[in-house]
Motif scaffolding. Sequence first.
Motif: not given
Length: 402
Positions: A135-144, A154-156, A159-171
């Motif tokens: 539908k044309g959403n960017s990947f971050p928006k579509a993922r959320q 889920i507290h989506t 996903l709008k905050s950069p350190n949260n996103l990096l923390g999720i990638e660490y996990l």
Amino acid sequence: MNVVGIIAEYNPFHQGHALHLREARALTGADYVVVVMSGNYVQRGTPAMFDKYTRAEAALRCGADLVLELPIPSASASAEYFALGAVTLLTKTGLVTDLCFGSESGSLSDLQCIAELLTDEPEAYRSLLHSFLSKGNSFPKARQLALAGLDSSIHTELLKSPNNLLGIEYLKALIRLRSPVRPHTIARLGEDYHEQTLESERVASAGALRAALTASAGHFTDAIRAQLPCPEPFLSYEGKTPLTEDAFSLLLLQKLRSLQDTPLNCYFDVSAELSNRIWEKLDHFSSFSQFTDLLKTKNLTRSSISRALLHILLNIRNWSEPEVFRVLGFRKEAENLIGLLKGNGALPLILAPSDTEPDADALYADHLYESVRSLLHEKPFQNEYRRKLLVISSSGRKEGLL
């Protein structure tokens, strides 16, 4: 023995970083703190404003016991590969028992919930993601939107905050690697990650410090010094033009001209779409940063473009797992970590570049950085291959190079 790992850039090392080191040690009861730090290039796809040895020295003076270098393919990659490379290094030490990272959330369970879903990617999630992307959403928006559609609890918004996103990638990396390392998160204090102004009463972001240094033409104002718990290592940069990607503009243009009209998607992070845009817009190139902005589209973020251009410049064609432990420095009182790492680690230990056959691409990238820095700052060139190991005493005094 408890050893806590920290993943960082420290560009530059500021009061928030010093606080994180202290809190990570206290939270985990760690005997030692091991830092995996980006080298001369960072995750935004730019050169570091301060060289890796300067930043490693500041970390060692302020609580780190050992600093390992995150190789350039990981250090200059997207959050997923940045995290995977760093967590791989920490896990393969055979020593690190805990990982402590900062996040805007401060809630490990909320971040863990999202990480587990994104690692597993159930069919229902993949279907929703595809639908929102179509539908044309960017990947971050579509993922959320896909996560929210999968489970409304889920507290989506995390996903709008950069350190949260990096923390999720660490996990996610810990899960994928089946790593025994225990994760912890500390709520990030001070200014927002993207904040570009200094407030003396609050802990500034590294971005704000870099912006202030650029605005002051490299002069360390009182406001800047107040944000540096250990300013001494950085003072060799005092009054010097801050090192940014634009210092590499002519080098990037020359590299692109040498590849004129050839497909560039053989380079890491360069899509066919971006390759075509580069050739369409190349005649309008005036600087690294200007060209990055010129190439930006709805689907191509500024950071992803900057990383791609850096990979072209440095001839990085693929991501690969770290293959060695490259030690940038350690505290004299933690010297036994070196022996433990040699005995327990799953990778070869490199105490100085001359200890092994050099990685030609990594050596080229470091020498390119040092060439630009030495010319820009009118300082002698430091040959990476001849560098020795940095050792800091408990008093914070640099004891010299072994």
